[in-house]
Structures are given as C-alpha cells and as structure tokens.
Scaffold this active site. Structure first.
Site, short mmCIF file in Angstrom:
data_model
loop_
_atom_site.label_atom_id
_atom_site.label_comp_id
_atom_site.label_asym_id
_atom_site.label_seq_id
_atom_site.Cartn_x
_atom_site.Cartn_y
_atom_site.Cartn_z
N SER A 1 0.88 -1.17 0.00
CA SER A 1 0.00 0.00 0.00
C SER A 1 0.91 1.22 0.00
CB SER A 1 -0.88 -0.01 1.25
OG SER A 1 -1.18 1.31 1.61
N HIS B 1 -0.90 -1.30 -4.58
CA HIS B 1 -2.22 -0.91 -4.06
C HIS B 1 -2.18 0.59 -3.73
CE1 HIS B 1 -5.94 -1.66 -1.66
NE2 HIS B 1 -5.45 -0.77 -0.83
N ASP C 1 -4.18 3.89 -2.24
CA ASP C 1 -5.28 4.26 -1.36
C ASP C 1 -5.69 5.71 -1.60
OD1 ASP C 1 -5.74 1.91 0.36
OD2 ASP C 1 -3.62 2.20 0.87
N MET D 1 -8.16 8.68 -0.59
CA MET D 1 -9.06 9.10 0.49
C MET D 1 -9.44 10.56 0.29
SD MET D 1 -7.19 7.45 3.79
CE MET D 1 -6.31 5.88 3.70
N HIS E 1 -7.85 1.62 -4.50
CA HIS E 1 -8.84 1.47 -3.43
C HIS E 1 -9.43 2.84 -3.15
CE1 HIS E 1 -9.41 0.37 1.14
NE2 HIS E 1 -10.54 0.60 0.54
N MET F 1 -11.53 5.25 -1.21
CA MET F 1 -12.22 5.52 0.05
C MET F 1 -12.79 6.93 -0.07
SD MET F 1 -9.39 3.76 2.47
CE MET F 1 -8.20 3.74 1.14
N MET G 1 -11.94 -5.50 4.57
CA MET G 1 -11.09 -4.64 5.39
C MET G 1 -10.87 -5.29 6.76
SD MET G 1 -10.25 -2.04 3.53
CE MET G 1 -9.44 -1.06 4.79
N GLY H 1 -9.08 4.20 6.49
CA GLY H 1 -8.69 5.58 6.78
C GLY H 1 -7.23 5.79 7.11
N PHE H 2 -6.63 4.84 7.81
CA PHE H 2 -5.25 5.05 8.25
C PHE H 2 -4.45 3.75 8.17
CE2 PHE H 2 -7.88 8.20 10.29
CZ PHE H 2 -7.16 9.38 10.08
N ASP I 1 -7.04 -6.10 3.72
CA ASP I 1 -6.30 -4.83 3.81
C ASP I 1 -6.41 -4.28 5.23
OD1 ASP I 1 -5.26 -2.28 3.45
OD2 ASP I 1 -6.70 -1.68 1.90
N GLY J 1 0.98 -2.30 4.26
CA GLY J 1 1.60 -0.98 4.35
C GLY J 1 2.80 -1.01 5.27
C1 DX5 Z 1 -6.25 1.74 5.22
C2 DX5 Z 1 -5.67 1.46 3.85
C3 DX5 Z 1 -4.60 0.44 3.85
C4 DX5 Z 1 -3.42 0.74 4.72
C5 DX5 Z 1 -2.67 -0.51 5.06
O1 DX5 Z 1 -7.43 2.45 5.12
O2 DX5 Z 1 -6.69 1.01 2.98
O3 DX5 Z 1 -4.21 0.08 2.53
O4 DX5 Z 1 -2.57 1.67 4.19
O5 DX5 Z 1 -1.64 -0.18 5.94
P1 DX5 Z 1 -1.17 -1.15 7.12
O6 DX5 Z 1 -0.63 -2.40 6.49
O7 DX5 Z 1 -0.13 -0.36 7.83
O8 DX5 Z 1 -2.38 -1.45 7.98
ZN ZN Z 2 -6.27 0.07 0.95
#
Ligand code: DX5
Ligand code: ZN
Length: 244
Positions: A23, A48, A50, A52, A81, A83, A154, A159-160, A189, A211
C-alpha cells in the site's frame, strides 16, 4: 474493449496468487519513482493505491495524478482502493489515469442503482471490486458479490495505515470463499504483517495489502520474504519465496 483489456492484469494476479500488494500510503512520496523501482527490485508483483477524500474517511491522500505518475513508471497491475464518498463521479478519471482494478466501498451504496458502477467500471476495461469495513454487516455486501471481480475485506476501519488487524476479516474471508467459490478474488487490507498474512491466506485471501510491514522495514525484499514465509508456514500448497 472491456473484457479483454481488464482480464490481462487480473489474469496475472490470479496466476500468481497469493500476491502481496504494497500500500503506497506509507511510501516516500518525495522519491516516488525510486520507491516503485525498489519495490520492483524486491520482487513485488502489483501495487495498491489508497485514495481518500477526507469525507468518506477522516483522512486525505492523493488522487489521479499520483496514480498516473505510478502508471508511467511500472507495468505492474495497479489496484486502486477508493475511500471516497462519490466513487461514480471519479471512476472514469481513475480508469484514464491507468488503474487496472478499482474498488469502492459498499458503504457508499445508498440505493441498488449505485451498484451499477461495478458494471460501468468493467465496461471501461477495468476490474471492479467492493470493499467492506469491519463494522459494516455482511448483509450489505452479499447482494452485490456476484457483480464483483474482487471483494476487499477490510481488517481495519478504512482511513489510516498502522492499525491493528481485526480478526473478523478471517471469518469473512472464509465465509466468502465457501459461498462464492474459487473464482472470486478476495483481498484483505489493514494490519497485514508476518503474524497475520499466513492466517489470511489460510482463510481464503488471494491478495494481501501491506503498508507498515513493508515500508517500516529498511529492506523491502526482506520484508516481502518474511511475509512469504508467513504464508508458506500456514498453507502447504503455497511455496512462494523471493531471494534477496
Ligand atoms: C487503510 C488502507 C490500507 C493501509 C494498510 O485504510 O486502505 O491500505 O494503508 O496499511 P497497514 O498495512 O499499515 O495497515
Ligand atoms: Zn487500501
């Protein structure tokens, strides 16, 4: 064009599963091109991204320009992805930016017509998926699964990065695999690391988004190797390794 175009990267992923997708949320954006190169050198097979919007989730990241910049740097499948609150307003822009797979959240589906976006994404030559947060009941997702190339389970609230893995994802992966068979791509994820990666694959995951466990490691190749070891230790039939 649709069927043929989107099937190439998805076919690649299917042939190679289980696949670990970094990610890019936690990468060094000041050295984006080098980060992509380092990941390729480490043996990564897909990325991947993300997206947001600060509305659907209380965080903001990036949009089409970063997807486009990464697309120019690599042939790897690019998994986007979304969001965001109104994915139908932006799906085409992300296809044009070079996404191979686009996933949006089932929580954004307010009426059955909103699910038509899955078909719209596919008709633009991209694979289409739905994501579901841990706190959202599975009943929201189930009516739409047959319209998806991919379901993203998920294992943290979106979000984070850096949150703890919620084991509800393991139950959900197993349920989806049992109910919908081997052709549905299942992605997980959030909080995927050496402790949880093997369990996710054993529960049915094909695609693992990672990530922190990659980007907080000084050596991406080693990080990937440890994840592959975790997977192999839980699934006898998976023997993926990477040499560092
Ligand atoms: C969270 C994201 C993930 C995230 C994964 O909302 O969709 O892709 O970055 O990060 P880790 O592996 O640190 O949980
Ligand atoms: Zn993601």
């Amino acid at each position: 064009m649709s069927e043929k175009v989107h099937q190439i990267p998805v076919k690649k992923l299917r042939q190679s599963k289980p696949v670990v997708l970094p990610s890019m949320l936690l990468c060094d954006f000041g050295n984006l091109a080098r980060e992509v190169e380092r990941l390729e050198e480490a043996g990564v097979e897909a990325l991947h991204l993300d997206v947001m919007d600060g509305v659907f989730v209380p965080n903001m990241t990036y949009g089409m320009p970063i997807v486009e910049a990464i697309r120019k740097r690599t042939q790897m499948p690019v998994d986007v992805h979304l969001m965001i609150e109104s994915p139908s307003n932006y799906a085409k822009a992300f296809v044009d930016a070079g996404a191979d797979l686009i996933t949006f959240h089932v929580e954004t589906i307010k009426s059955p017509g909103d699910a038509e976006l899955l078909e719209k994404i596919r008709s633009m030559g991209c694979a289409a998926g739905l994501a579901i947060n841990p706190l959202t009941p599975m009943e929201r997702l189930l009516p739409f699964v047959s319209l998806c190339d991919l379901v993203l389970v998920m294992s943290v609230e979106a979000g984070f990065g850096g949150q703890a893995f919620n084991p509800i994802a393991l139950e959900r992966l197993a349920k989806l695999r049992a109910e919908f068979g081997p052709d549905l791509l299942l992605e997980v994820d959030g909080g995927v690391n050496v402790e949880t990666a093997g369990k996710c694959v054993a529960a049915g995951a094909d695609l693992l988004v990672v990530g922190s466990a990659i980007f907080k490691h000084p050596d991406y190749c080693q990080a990937l190797a440890h994840l592959h070891q975790s997977i192999a230790s839980m699934s006898m039939d998976v023997t993926k390794t990477n040499e560092c």
